[in-house]
Structure formats: C-alpha cells, structure tokens
Scaffold this motif. Structure first.
Motif, PDB file in Angstrom:
ATOM      1  N   ALA A  41       0.853  -1.193   0.000  1.00 48.56           N
ATOM      2  CA  ALA A  41       0.000   0.000   0.000  1.00 48.56           C
ATOM      3  C   ALA A  41       0.886   1.238   0.000  1.00 48.56           C
ATOM      4  N   LEU A  42       0.466   2.234  -0.747  1.00 49.35           N
ATOM      5  CA  LEU A  42       1.180   3.514  -0.773  1.00 49.35           C
ATOM      6  C   LEU A  42       0.237   4.623  -0.339  1.00 49.35           C
ATOM      7  N   ASP A  43       0.567   5.271   0.763  1.00 43.41           N
ATOM      8  CA  ASP A  43      -0.145   6.456   1.224  1.00 43.41           C
ATOM      9  C   ASP A  43       0.628   7.651   0.685  1.00 43.41           C
ATOM     10  N   SER A  44       0.285   8.076  -0.522  1.00 41.46           N
ATOM     11  CA  SER A  44       1.053   9.151  -1.153  1.00 41.46           C
ATOM     12  C   SER A  44       0.949  10.456  -0.384  1.00 41.46           C
ATOM     13  N   GLY A  45      -0.193  10.654   0.298  1.00 39.61           N
ATOM     14  CA  GLY A  45      -0.356  11.871   1.067  1.00 39.61           C
ATOM     15  C   GLY A  45       0.683  12.000   2.164  1.00 39.61           C
ATOM     16  N   ALA A  46       1.150  10.851   2.673  1.00 40.67           N
ATOM     17  CA  ALA A  46       2.162  10.885   3.731  1.00 40.67           C
ATOM     18  C   ALA A  46       3.445  11.539   3.228  1.00 40.67           C
ATOM     19  N   LEU A  47       3.779  11.323   1.951  1.00 44.41           N
ATOM     20  CA  LEU A  47       5.000  11.926   1.413  1.00 44.41           C
ATOM     21  C   LEU A  47       4.887  13.443   1.370  1.00 44.41           C
ATOM     22  N   TYR A  48       3.693  13.942   1.042  1.00 40.93           N
ATOM     23  CA  TYR A  48       3.498  15.393   1.030  1.00 40.93           C
ATOM     24  C   TYR A  48       3.455  15.948   2.453  1.00 40.93           C
ATOM     25  N   ARG A  49       2.887  15.188   3.372  1.00 39.08           N
ATOM     26  CA  ARG A  49       2.874  15.611   4.763  1.00 39.08           C
ATOM     27  C   ARG A  49       4.296  15.615   5.335  1.00 39.08           C
ATOM     28  N   ASN A 102      -2.623  21.073   6.431  1.00 35.06           N
ATOM     29  CA  ASN A 102      -2.932  22.276   5.661  1.00 35.06           C
ATOM     30  C   ASN A 102      -1.721  22.741   4.858  1.00 35.06           C
ATOM     31  N   LEU A 103      -0.530  22.675   5.483  1.00 31.62           N
ATOM     32  CA  LEU A 103       0.685  23.057   4.759  1.00 31.62           C
ATOM     33  C   LEU A 103       0.957  22.060   3.630  1.00 31.62           C
ATOM     34  N   ALA A 104       0.677  20.784   3.872  1.00 29.44           N
ATOM     35  CA  ALA A 104       0.874  19.764   2.835  1.00 29.44           C
ATOM     36  C   ALA A 104       0.005  20.049   1.615  1.00 29.44           C
ATOM     37  N   SER A 105      -1.212  20.537   1.857  1.00 29.76           N
ATOM     38  CA  SER A 105      -2.106  20.885   0.748  1.00 29.76           C
ATOM     39  C   SER A 105      -1.519  22.026  -0.072  1.00 29.76           C
ATOM     40  N   GLU A 106      -0.886  22.978   0.583  1.00 31.91           N
ATOM     41  CA  GLU A 106      -0.236  24.088  -0.136  1.00 31.91           C
ATOM     42  C   GLU A 106       0.976  23.588  -0.904  1.00 31.91           C
ATOM     43  N   ARG A 185      -9.260  23.317   1.440  1.00 35.29           N
ATOM     44  CA  ARG A 185      -8.351  22.341   0.844  1.00 35.29           C
ATOM     45  C   ARG A 185      -8.955  21.720  -0.411  1.00 35.29           C
ATOM     46  N   ASP A 186     -10.265  21.472  -0.386  1.00 38.62           N
ATOM     47  CA  ASP A 186     -10.937  20.957  -1.577  1.00 38.62           C
ATOM     48  C   ASP A 186     -10.769  21.927  -2.744  1.00 38.62           C
ATOM     49  N   ALA A 187     -10.997  23.213  -2.469  1.00 40.59           N
ATOM     50  CA  ALA A 187     -10.893  24.231  -3.522  1.00 40.59           C
ATOM     51  C   ALA A 187      -9.465  24.314  -4.046  1.00 40.59           C
ATOM     52  N   ARG A 188      -8.504  24.227  -3.138  1.00 41.86           N
ATOM     53  CA  ARG A 188      -7.099  24.300  -3.536  1.00 41.86           C
ATOM     54  C   ARG A 188      -6.709  23.063  -4.345  1.00 41.86           C
ATOM     55  N   ASP A 189      -7.128  21.883  -3.871  1.00 45.44           N
ATOM     56  CA  ASP A 189      -6.761  20.641  -4.560  1.00 45.44           C
ATOM     57  C   ASP A 189      -7.416  20.531  -5.937  1.00 45.44           C
ATOM     58  N   ARG A 190      -8.680  20.933  -6.031  1.00 46.90           N
ATOM     59  CA  ARG A 190      -9.393  20.825  -7.309  1.00 46.90           C
ATOM     60  C   ARG A 190      -9.014  21.930  -8.284  1.00 46.90           C
TER      61      ARG A 190
END
Length: 230
Positions: A41-49, A102-106, A185-190
């Motif tokens: 399994a790869l939690d890609s979000g963890a890499l951004y976090r 939140n910083l990861a989303s940026e 975050r939804d608005a930023r991601d989309r």
C-alpha cells in the motif's frame, strides 16, 4: 515498506488507485484492500505531509517552492507498518496534525514538489501488486492502473469523520474550523493548475457518504474480482 528502483518489469505489476478528497476514507480503504489482496500500500499523502513537516522545521512556508522541492528530494523516510520514520524519528503522529495537513495541501500545489516526488511514488510499484491512494494516483502517477477508484463523500460528513478521528487520537479540534479547512483544501486541490484533484479517465466513482468502511472495501474488491484474470 521501502521503495526500490523502478524498471520496465514494474509496469506489469498490477495497481489499484484510490483517489479522493481529504477525509474521504481513501487511506483506510486502500490499506484494507491491500491487506486482503496481500499487496503493498502507498499512502502518497504521507510523502506530502512529510515534506510539509520538513519544510515547517526548516522555517519555510507554502511559498518556498525551491526549498520544499529540495527537501522532498532529500527525504530520509522509511515506512514500517504504522510507523513512519523520518531521519530515524517516528513522525507518524506529527504528520497527522491539521497544521501539517494544511501546509501539505499548499506544498502539493507546487509543481517542483510534485515532480520531485513522482518517481519516488512510482518506485513503490512492487510485486505482487500495489494499492495507491492520493489525489492524482490514477490521473498522473499510475495512469495505466488496472483499476481506478475515485472515492468521494459530502464535505460535512468528512468533517465529522475527521473530528472523530482526531478526537480518538487525543488531538483537540473544532468542528467548524475543520469544515472550513476542508472546504479550503478541496478548492485548492481541485483548482490547482498542476495535477488537480479529478476523477481519472476510466475511474469508477464511489460515494462513501452513507457507506461503512467494510461496504466500500467490498465494493472495491468486487470490482477487482469482476475484472477476471489479467
């Protein structure tokens, strides 16, 4: 799990991608599907976090693209079950804090950071198979995935889920603030120009708003089984 160098042979290893917005449950679903199949399994979000945490510790912010990309390329990280070691320190709990998220989303909106992490993510494609969750797994990282899922849920339901999750870990959080953060975050991601959050071509959308974890897992496994032999 530690990544290995990618190769042409890796392209024959099956991949299931599960993309979706924050707190849609994709990480939990991906891990359970992977466990059932005996896959990685790869939690890609963890890499951004992790990149966000490193940036935070370096005194940077979401505007420091060059610094964030440099930190992303240099991440010293190992995944060991529920432990995530960065520089030898278990930071699994730290990267789940809302400020880091939140910083990861940026950071994830920065093209140089996404480029820096692209091959690192693809290197997780190892036999017997991979279940990868994130926001662009099916659209950018693994466009040839055998099965693509887009997992969605109503934003208010996601906020309640995140509040319950954080409370269960003893992390104080305000529900109204969480809802506001998720919408932002939804608005930023989309809306980001580079690798926005979208349902990949050929993806099957599952709305988990009124479904339990087991229900979604069974749907994904059913869709995989229905494909028949590769």
């Amino acid at each position: 799990m530690s990544p290995v160098s990618s190769s042409p042979d890796a392209l024959r290893i099956p991949v299931i991608t599960i993309d979706g917005p924050t707190a849609s449950g994709k990480g939990t679903i991906a891990q359970r599907v992977a466990d059932h199949l005996g896959w990685h399994a790869l939690d890609s979000g963890a890499l951004y976090r992790l990149t966000a945490l490193a940036l935070q510790r370096a005194g940077g912010d979401g505007q420091d693209e060059a610094l964030a990309a440099r930190l992303a390329r240099a991440l010293d990280v190992r995944f060991q079950g529920e432990r995530i070691l960065m520089g030898g320190q278990d930071v699994a709990g730290l990267i789940r804090h809302e400020a880091v998220g939140n910083l990861a989303s940026e950071v994830a909106a920065l093209p140089a950071v996404r480029a820096a992490l692209l091959e690192r993510q693809r290197d997780f494609r190892q036999a017997p198979g991979l279940v990868a969750d994130g926001r662009d797994m099916g659209s950018v990282v693994f466009p040839d995935a055998d099965l693509k899922i887009f997992l969605d849920a109503d934003v208010e339901i996601r906020a309640h889920r995140r509040h319950k999750q954080l409370s269960g870990k003893g992390i104080s959080a305000n529900l109204d603030d969480l809802l506001s953060d998720l919408r932002a975050r939804d608005a930023r991601d989309r809306g980001r120009a580079h690798a926005p959050l979208v349902a990949a071509a050929g993806a099957i959308t599952i709305d988990s708003s009124r479904l339990g974890i087991d229900d979604v897992v069974q749907q994904v496994l059913g869709l995989w089984s229905a494909r028949g032999p590769a």
